[in-house]
Design a protein around this motif. Structure first.
Motif, PDB file in Angstrom:
ATOM      1  N   ILE A   1       6.334   9.064  -2.672  1.00 54.38           N
ATOM      2  CA  ILE A   1       6.060   7.856  -3.452  1.00 54.38           C
ATOM      3  C   ILE A   1       6.812   7.930  -4.766  1.00 54.38           C
ATOM      4  CG2 ILE A   1       4.278   6.466  -4.560  1.00 54.38           C
ATOM      5  CD1 ILE A   1       2.307   7.577  -2.486  1.00 54.38           C
ATOM      6  N   ARG A   2       7.827   7.095  -4.907  1.00 55.21           N
ATOM      7  CA  ARG A   2       8.604   7.060  -6.143  1.00 55.21           C
ATOM      8  C   ARG A   2       7.929   6.154  -7.182  1.00 55.21           C
ATOM      9  NH1 ARG A   2      12.768   9.230  -9.345  1.00 55.21           N
ATOM     10  NH2 ARG A   2      13.853   9.939  -7.463  1.00 55.21           N
ATOM     11  N   LYS A   3       7.368   5.035  -6.714  1.00 54.34           N
ATOM     12  CA  LYS A   3       6.695   4.097  -7.623  1.00 54.34           C
ATOM     13  C   LYS A   3       5.345   3.699  -7.028  1.00 54.34           C
ATOM     14  CE  LYS A   3       8.923   0.745  -9.536  1.00 54.34           C
ATOM     15  NZ  LYS A   3       9.732  -0.490  -9.701  1.00 54.34           N
ATOM     16  N   SER A   4       4.406   3.383  -7.904  1.00 52.00           N
ATOM     17  CA  SER A   4       3.075   2.980  -7.446  1.00 52.00           C
ATOM     18  C   SER A   4       2.449   2.026  -8.453  1.00 52.00           C
ATOM     19  CB  SER A   4       2.178   4.209  -7.262  1.00 52.00           C
ATOM     20  OG  SER A   4       1.932   4.826  -8.510  1.00 52.00           O
ATOM     21  N   LYS A   5       1.353   1.417  -8.033  1.00 52.65           N
ATOM     22  CA  LYS A   5       0.604   0.543  -8.940  1.00 52.65           C
ATOM     23  C   LYS A   5      -0.831   0.459  -8.457  1.00 52.65           C
ATOM     24  CE  LYS A   5       1.548  -3.846  -6.570  1.00 52.65           C
ATOM     25  NZ  LYS A   5       2.125  -5.211  -6.723  1.00 52.65           N
TER      26      LYS A   5
ATOM     27  N   TYR B   1      -6.014  -8.704   0.515  1.00 51.78           N
ATOM     28  CA  TYR B   1      -4.987  -8.371   1.496  1.00 51.78           C
ATOM     29  C   TYR B   1      -3.918  -7.474   0.869  1.00 51.78           C
ATOM     30  CZ  TYR B   1      -7.098 -12.231   4.092  1.00 51.78           C
ATOM     31  OH  TYR B   1      -7.980 -13.055   4.741  1.00 51.78           O
ATOM     32  N   ALA B   2      -3.304  -6.643   1.685  1.00 48.25           N
ATOM     33  CA  ALA B   2      -2.223  -5.786   1.204  1.00 48.25           C
ATOM     34  C   ALA B   2      -1.052  -6.660   0.766  1.00 48.25           C
ATOM     35  CB  ALA B   2      -1.784  -4.831   2.309  1.00 48.25           C
ATOM     36  N   PRO B   3      -0.504  -6.405  -0.421  1.00 46.43           N
ATOM     37  CA  PRO B   3       0.595  -7.237  -0.921  1.00 46.43           C
ATOM     38  C   PRO B   3       1.924  -6.955  -0.223  1.00 46.43           C
ATOM     39  CG  PRO B   3       0.160  -5.445  -2.449  1.00 46.43           C
ATOM     40  CD  PRO B   3      -0.899  -5.363  -1.393  1.00 46.43           C
ATOM     41  N   SER B   4       2.015  -5.809   0.461  1.00 45.84           N
ATOM     42  CA  SER B   4       3.249  -5.405   1.139  1.00 45.84           C
ATOM     43  C   SER B   4       2.923  -4.258   2.087  1.00 45.84           C
ATOM     44  CB  SER B   4       4.301  -4.953   0.114  1.00 45.84           C
ATOM     45  OG  SER B   4       3.813  -3.822  -0.602  1.00 45.84           O
ATOM     46  N   ASP B   5       3.888  -3.819   2.865  1.00 45.21           N
ATOM     47  CA  ASP B   5       3.723  -2.582   3.623  1.00 45.21           C
ATOM     48  C   ASP B   5       3.628  -1.442   2.602  1.00 45.21           C
ATOM     49  OD1 ASP B   5       4.159  -4.244   5.746  1.00 45.21           O
ATOM     50  OD2 ASP B   5       6.039  -3.332   6.380  1.00 45.21           O
ATOM     51  N   CYS B   6       2.551  -0.682   2.613  1.00 38.75           N
ATOM     52  CA  CYS B   6       2.361   0.335   1.577  1.00 38.75           C
ATOM     53  C   CYS B   6       1.358   1.389   2.024  1.00 38.75           C
ATOM     54  CB  CYS B   6       1.882  -0.304   0.271  1.00 38.75           C
ATOM     55  SG  CYS B   6       0.305  -1.191   0.403  1.00 38.75           S
ATOM     56  N   SER B   7       1.303   2.454   1.253  1.00 36.04           N
ATOM     57  CA  SER B   7       0.312   3.504   1.457  1.00 36.04           C
ATOM     58  C   SER B   7      -0.760   3.383   0.387  1.00 36.04           C
ATOM     59  CB  SER B   7       0.963   4.888   1.369  1.00 36.04           C
ATOM     60  OG  SER B   7       1.892   5.071   2.407  1.00 36.04           O
ATOM     61  N   ILE B   8      -2.001   3.613   0.778  1.00 33.20           N
ATOM     62  CA  ILE B   8      -3.116   3.618  -0.165  1.00 33.20           C
ATOM     63  C   ILE B   8      -3.511   5.069  -0.396  1.00 33.20           C
ATOM     64  CG2 ILE B   8      -5.532   2.976  -0.512  1.00 33.20           C
ATOM     65  CD1 ILE B   8      -4.975   0.478   1.203  1.00 33.20           C
ATOM     66  N   PHE B   9      -3.384   5.541  -1.637  1.00 29.27           N
ATOM     67  CA  PHE B   9      -3.713   6.941  -1.905  1.00 29.27           C
ATOM     68  C   PHE B   9      -4.663   7.087  -3.093  1.00 29.27           C
ATOM     69  CE2 PHE B   9      -0.016   5.938  -4.340  1.00 29.27           C
ATOM     70  CZ  PHE B   9      -0.033   6.725  -5.475  1.00 29.27           C
ATOM     71  N   GLY B  10      -5.260   5.998  -3.504  1.00 28.90           N
ATOM     72  CA  GLY B  10      -6.304   6.021  -4.522  1.00 28.90           C
ATOM     73  C   GLY B  10      -7.252   4.871  -4.262  1.00 28.90           C
ATOM     74  N   LEU B  11      -8.559   5.134  -4.402  1.00 30.41           N
ATOM     75  CA  LEU B  11      -9.548   4.137  -4.002  1.00 30.41           C
ATOM     76  C   LEU B  11     -10.733   4.147  -4.958  1.00 30.41           C
ATOM     77  CD1 LEU B  11     -10.497   2.137  -1.750  1.00 30.41           C
ATOM     78  CD2 LEU B  11     -11.514   4.107  -0.600  1.00 30.41           C
ATOM     79  N   ASN B  12     -11.147   2.950  -5.374  1.00 31.50           N
ATOM     80  CA  ASN B  12     -12.350   2.808  -6.181  1.00 31.50           C
ATOM     81  C   ASN B  12     -13.567   2.899  -5.255  1.00 31.50           C
ATOM     82  OD1 ASN B  12     -14.497   1.891  -7.855  1.00 31.50           O
ATOM     83  ND2 ASN B  12     -13.066   0.705  -9.100  1.00 31.50           N
TER      84      ASN B  12
ATOM     85  N   VAL C   1      -0.825   0.755   5.431  1.00 30.04           N
ATOM     86  CA  VAL C   1      -1.178  -0.612   5.795  1.00 30.04           C
ATOM     87  C   VAL C   1       0.068  -1.488   5.769  1.00 30.04           C
ATOM     88  CG1 VAL C   1      -3.537  -0.376   4.941  1.00 30.04           C
ATOM     89  CG2 VAL C   1      -1.763  -1.220   3.394  1.00 30.04           C
ATOM     90  N   VAL C   2      -0.038  -2.651   6.392  1.00 30.68           N
ATOM     91  CA  VAL C   2       1.089  -3.583   6.447  1.00 30.68           C
ATOM     92  C   VAL C   2       0.771  -4.823   5.622  1.00 30.68           C
ATOM     93  CG1 VAL C   2       1.822  -2.762   8.705  1.00 30.68           C
ATOM     94  CG2 VAL C   2       0.199  -4.662   8.553  1.00 30.68           C
ATOM     95  N   LYS C   3       1.807  -5.531   5.252  1.00 31.47           N
ATOM     96  CA  LYS C   3       1.660  -6.719   4.419  1.00 31.47           C
ATOM     97  C   LYS C   3       0.677  -7.710   5.043  1.00 31.47           C
ATOM     98  CE  LYS C   3       4.378 -10.238   2.006  1.00 31.47           C
ATOM     99  NZ  LYS C   3       5.751 -10.751   1.732  1.00 31.47           N
ATOM    100  N   LYS C   4      -0.205  -8.224   4.209  1.00 23.47           N
ATOM    101  CA  LYS C   4      -1.234  -9.210   4.556  1.00 23.47           C
ATOM    102  C   LYS C   4      -2.359  -8.639   5.409  1.00 23.47           C
ATOM    103  CE  LYS C   4       1.711 -13.275   4.016  1.00 23.47           C
ATOM    104  NZ  LYS C   4       2.213 -14.527   4.623  1.00 23.47           N
ATOM    105  N   GLN C   5      -2.407  -7.318   5.585  1.00 26.56           N
ATOM    106  CA  GLN C   5      -3.537  -6.700   6.290  1.00 26.56           C
ATOM    107  C   GLN C   5      -4.773  -6.775   5.404  1.00 26.56           C
ATOM    108  OE1 GLN C   5      -2.829  -2.757   7.857  1.00 26.56           O
ATOM    109  NE2 GLN C   5      -4.998  -2.245   7.867  1.00 26.56           N
ATOM    110  N   LEU C   6      -5.920  -7.069   5.987  1.00 22.39           N
ATOM    111  CA  LEU C   6      -7.175  -7.096   5.252  1.00 22.39           C
ATOM    112  C   LEU C   6      -7.540  -5.675   4.832  1.00 22.39           C
ATOM    113  CD1 LEU C   6      -9.717  -8.670   4.285  1.00 22.39           C
ATOM    114  CD2 LEU C   6     -10.725  -8.169   6.539  1.00 22.39           C
ATOM    115  N   ILE C   7      -7.676  -5.440   3.527  1.00 23.97           N
ATOM    116  CA  ILE C   7      -7.986  -4.089   3.058  1.00 23.97           C
ATOM    117  C   ILE C   7      -9.313  -4.008   2.303  1.00 23.97           C
ATOM    118  CG2 ILE C   7      -5.584  -3.334   2.997  1.00 23.97           C
ATOM    119  CD1 ILE C   7      -5.565  -3.856  -0.017  1.00 23.97           C
TER     120      ILE C   7
END
Length: 315
Positions: A242-246, A287-298, A266-272
């Protein structure tokens, strides 16, 4: 830092020997001294000096448990070089189950410290002068704060080859590019010409066996990579880089439910996730804003608008 003579906190540790030293934090008003145990193991052969550091934040229990288990399994006894273990750096915070020092300051924003500053600043100064100059490598173990849970990840500066190689050897599921935070231990140690990487896993005031095992095995991998222990580095899976994250933030206040596991791809527009009110009249889907990895969770059941809820990778 190969040398026939190794002296730390005024004590010489000879080859093949060990020592339990004490780093003084402060003199209390009860006339007692508060001290941090420093456990040193020196191998029979010369080699690098590795510091394993936990409990910089007093409520980050997983880091403390990782260093404890490294000691318990005797992985801290190197064949070559020297391993220094400090399971709990912020003893004040650990005893009070809080993140900060008694003066309210975050120890990890006080480095390199000051001899005449606040209590946290003075202790940071002591560490910077008495411990940091004598090490070559540092593994700094952390967790997420408050209700944020971090999926196990190793953080380093991807543009620094030695850091990247050390982090790769650790073998965490995720590797994250991370800049040096001003006045952190990591920035200070880096400026001293040392190599430091930071492990994040789990959340504060919570013990997670999977996170602890990844941290322990990662530390052993690093020692193998540095030739301090025998054997080959064991990487169970190729890490996600992961080079960039938000952080995705809650668009509404309400009851928060994640619909995916921490660490998921997850993939873009997947219900998360979804946010609803307690009365069954309001529900908003996330929904996921893009294809991405989730590595932090509230992990909080209730969130306010603007709270960070998902830490995701950015292409």
């Amino acid at each position: 830092m190969a040398s026939d003579k190794f002296v730390l906190l005024g004590t010489e540790i000879k080859k093949g020997k060990s020592a339990v030293l004490e780093l003084e934090v402060a003199k209390l008003h009860t006339r007692n001294s508060l001290k941090v145990p420093v456990i040193v193991e020196r191998g029979n052969e010369d080699g690098p000096v590795l510091l394993l550091l936990g409990g910089v934040h007093g409520d980050e229990s997983n880091g403390v448990a990782i260093v404890r288990d490294i000691i318990r399994k005797k992985y801290h006894k190197p064949k070559k070089g020297t391993v220094i273990c400090i399971p709990i750096l912020n003893v004040f915070g650990y005893l009070n189950l809080t993140r900060a020092f008694p003066d309210g300051r975050d120890l990890n924003r006080m480095f390199p410290g000051s001899k005449r500053g606040s209590l946290a600043s003075q202790f940071a100064y002591t560490f910077t002068k008495e411990i940091a100059p004598y090490v070559d490598y540092v593994l700094d173990f952390h967790t997420g704060g408050a209700d944020r849970s971090n999926y196990p990840n190793i953080r380093c500066n991807f543009d620094k080859e030695e850091e990247f190689e050390l982090a790769s050897a650790f073998g965490a599921p995720y590797m994250m590019h991370s800049k040096y935070i001003h006045k952190s231990i990591r920035e200070t140690v880096h400026k001293m010409g040392k190599t430091i990487i930071l492990f994040e896993g789990g959340k504060s005031l919570h013990l997670d066996d999977d996170v602890i095992n990844i941290g322990v095995n990662g530390a052993l991998n690093v020692m193998k990579y540095l030739k301090m222990q025998e054997g080959e580095v064991e990487i169970k899976q190729e890490p996600v880089y992961i080079r960039k994250s938000k952080w995705l933030r809650a668009p509404y206040s309400g009851i928060f439910e994640s619909m995916v596991e921490n660490g998921a791809r997850v993939v873009k527009k997947q219900l998360i996730g979804r946010i609803s009110d307690p009365f069954g009249e309001f529900e908003k889907k996330i929904y996921a804003p893009s294809d991405c990895s989730i590595f932090g969770l509230n992990t909080a059941p209730n969130v306010n608008k603007g709270d960070a809820i998902f830490h995701v990778s950015v292409k």
